[in-house]
Write a protein that holds these residues in place. Structure first.
Motif, PDB file in Angstrom:
ATOM      1  N   SER A  45       0.906  -1.179   0.047  1.00  0.00           N
ATOM      2  CA  SER A  45      -0.094   0.021  -0.031  1.00  0.00           C
ATOM      3  C   SER A  45       0.830   1.400   0.052  1.00  0.00           C
ATOM      4  O   SER A  45       0.583   2.361  -0.635  1.00  0.00           O
ATOM      5  CB  SER A  45      -1.051  -0.067   1.230  1.00  0.00           C
ATOM      6  OG  SER A  45      -0.265   0.179   2.640  1.00  0.00           O
ATOM      7  N   ASP A  56       0.614   7.140   2.943  1.00  0.00           N
ATOM      8  CA  ASP A  56       0.308   5.919   3.060  1.00  0.00           C
ATOM      9  C   ASP A  56      -0.807   5.918   4.212  1.00  0.00           C
ATOM     10  O   ASP A  56      -1.088   6.953   4.788  1.00  0.00           O
ATOM     11  CB  ASP A  56       1.746   5.060   3.460  1.00  0.00           C
ATOM     12  CG  ASP A  56       1.268   3.528   3.802  1.00  0.00           C
ATOM     13  OD1 ASP A  56       0.243   3.135   3.389  1.00  0.00           O
ATOM     14  OD2 ASP A  56       2.119   3.152   4.281  1.00  0.00           O
ATOM     15  N   GLN A  57      -1.093   4.969   4.902  1.00  0.00           N
ATOM     16  CA  GLN A  57      -2.023   4.816   5.896  1.00  0.00           C
ATOM     17  C   GLN A  57      -3.716   5.344   5.507  1.00  0.00           C
ATOM     18  O   GLN A  57      -4.132   6.410   6.193  1.00  0.00           O
ATOM     19  CB  GLN A  57      -1.520   5.420   7.064  1.00  0.00           C
ATOM     20  CG  GLN A  57      -0.115   4.679   7.591  1.00  0.00           C
ATOM     21  CD  GLN A  57       0.190   5.310   8.863  1.00  0.00           C
ATOM     22  OE1 GLN A  57      -0.077   6.436   9.387  1.00  0.00           O
ATOM     23  NE2 GLN A  57       1.007   4.498   9.590  1.00  0.00           N
ATOM     24  N   GLU A  58      -3.983   4.791   4.202  1.00  0.00           N
ATOM     25  CA  GLU A  58      -5.262   5.087   3.722  1.00  0.00           C
ATOM     26  C   GLU A  58      -5.257   6.738   3.419  1.00  0.00           C
ATOM     27  O   GLU A  58      -6.501   7.220   3.510  1.00  0.00           O
ATOM     28  CB  GLU A  58      -6.412   4.774   4.608  1.00  0.00           C
ATOM     29  CG  GLU A  58      -6.509   3.197   5.157  1.00  0.00           C
ATOM     30  CD  GLU A  58      -7.718   2.799   5.746  1.00  0.00           C
ATOM     31  OE1 GLU A  58      -8.516   3.648   6.320  1.00  0.00           O
ATOM     32  OE2 GLU A  58      -7.647   1.404   5.797  1.00  0.00           O
ATOM     33  N   ASP A  83      -2.555  -5.499  -0.544  1.00  0.00           N
ATOM     34  CA  ASP A  83      -2.667  -4.525   0.679  1.00  0.00           C
ATOM     35  C   ASP A  83      -3.663  -3.827   0.899  1.00  0.00           C
ATOM     36  O   ASP A  83      -3.783  -2.935   0.345  1.00  0.00           O
ATOM     37  CB  ASP A  83      -1.385  -3.707   0.554  1.00  0.00           C
ATOM     38  CG  ASP A  83      -0.968  -3.490   2.140  1.00  0.00           C
ATOM     39  OD1 ASP A  83      -1.916  -3.326   2.812  1.00  0.00           O
ATOM     40  OD2 ASP A  83       0.033  -2.883   2.343  1.00  0.00           O
ATOM     41  N   GLU A  85      -4.841  -2.367   3.692  1.00  0.00           N
ATOM     42  CA  GLU A  85      -4.477  -1.371   4.772  1.00  0.00           C
ATOM     43  C   GLU A  85      -5.400  -1.907   5.804  1.00  0.00           C
ATOM     44  O   GLU A  85      -5.596  -3.054   6.313  1.00  0.00           O
ATOM     45  CB  GLU A  85      -4.552   0.033   4.392  1.00  0.00           C
ATOM     46  CG  GLU A  85      -3.652   0.439   3.024  1.00  0.00           C
ATOM     47  CD  GLU A  85      -3.506   1.904   2.695  1.00  0.00           C
ATOM     48  OE1 GLU A  85      -3.001   2.738   3.614  1.00  0.00           O
ATOM     49  OE2 GLU A  85      -4.338   2.236   1.746  1.00  0.00           O
ATOM     50  N   GLU A 110      -4.662  -4.825   8.483  1.00  0.00           N
ATOM     51  CA  GLU A 110      -3.776  -4.156   9.588  1.00  0.00           C
ATOM     52  C   GLU A 110      -4.641  -3.892  10.816  1.00  0.00           C
ATOM     53  O   GLU A 110      -5.901  -3.600  10.481  1.00  0.00           O
ATOM     54  CB  GLU A 110      -2.819  -3.143   9.376  1.00  0.00           C
ATOM     55  CG  GLU A 110      -3.576  -1.879   9.007  1.00  0.00           C
ATOM     56  CD  GLU A 110      -2.802  -0.972   7.942  1.00  0.00           C
ATOM     57  OE1 GLU A 110      -2.809   0.297   8.498  1.00  0.00           O
ATOM     58  OE2 GLU A 110      -2.000  -1.515   7.322  1.00  0.00           O
TER      59      GLU A 110
END
Length: 244
Positions: A45, A56-58, A83, A85, A110
């Motif tokens: 991701s 990153d991280q949505e 991925d 997320e 995650e």
């Protein structure tokens, strides 16, 4: 993607003979890795979102992330795990629907949001709902973020969380950024295949000997590709032969 692709991917998770996944981010990188004979592919991701111009991280819109993953899958003739997320806030059934619609054979999910761990029971409930919606059509790689968030007693917490996630239906358990020296403890304590990171100073053979069933590289291949581009461009800018 058929259930057969997920079955092929699932069968590649063998402790001591791990599935190697130099993570890809677009159709070209997917084709390059597949050409070398890797039996499955995985997106990262961080690399995909960076390629799209988002953090990153949505940080990227879910639609763009799914579209990018779909292009990887269309370029591949081997199973691809995506991925996903933290699931982009989607209900489990909708997440599964979108993954299957683009042909994914598996997914990473995650257990932290904005740097904070989700309650393990809540994450296990989410994973169980994903499993119920997907049946056997997706290989679920449950990421465990106790090490990356520097949680107290990260090892014991990772094992406790992983046991819950395995009971919820996860196929593989991914204690991301876990130090190599604790990998044997994780392999012993977790009730399922363990996904390890190939960190500096450690070889895939080292990880295999410690019992890893899957090895990921995250955004490292993407960053190495950018380094190669910068080196090429630097030679061009300085008037050197870029082919050297």
């Amino acid at each position: 993607m058929t259930d057969d692709a997920a079955a092929v991917l699932r069968a590649l998770h063998v402790p001591g003979d791990p599935l190697l996944l130099p993570n890809v981010w677009d159709a070209a990188s997917a084709a390059a890795v597949q050409e070398l004979g890797f039996p499955a592919l995985a997106t990262a991701s961080a690399a995909v979102s960076a390629m799209l111009g988002y953090p990153d991280q949505e940080g990227a819109p879910a639609e763009e992330m799914f579209a990018a993953a779909g292009r990887v899958i269309r370029a591949a003739s081997v199973p691809v795990t995506v991925d996903a997320e933290a699931g982009y806030g989607l209900p489990p059934a909708e997440l599964v629907e979108r993954l299957l619609a683009i042909g994914a054979a598996g997914c990473n999910l995650e257990d932290s949001r904005a740097g904070a761990l989700v309650e393990p029971e809540a994450q296990a409930e989410y994973l169980a709902a994903v499993r119920a919606a997907a049946g056997d059509a997706l290989v679920i790689n449950a990421r465990i973020d106790t090490f990356v968030t520097r949680a107290p007693d990260a090892l014991d917490a990772a094992i406790a969380r992983g046991r819950l996630y395995a009971e919820a239906g996860a196929d593989c358990l991914y204690p991301i950024t876990a130090p190599f020296e604790v990998l044997p403890d994780l392999v012993k304590g977790l009730p399922g295949p363990v996904n390890a990171n190939n960190r500096p100073g450690v070889t895939p053979s080292d990880l295999a000997a410690a019992g890893a069933a899957r090895i990921s590289y995250g955004p490292l291949p993407y960053r190495r590709a950018l380094d190669a581009l910068k080196e090429f461009a630097t030679r061009v800018k300085s008037g050197e032969d870029p082919h050297a």
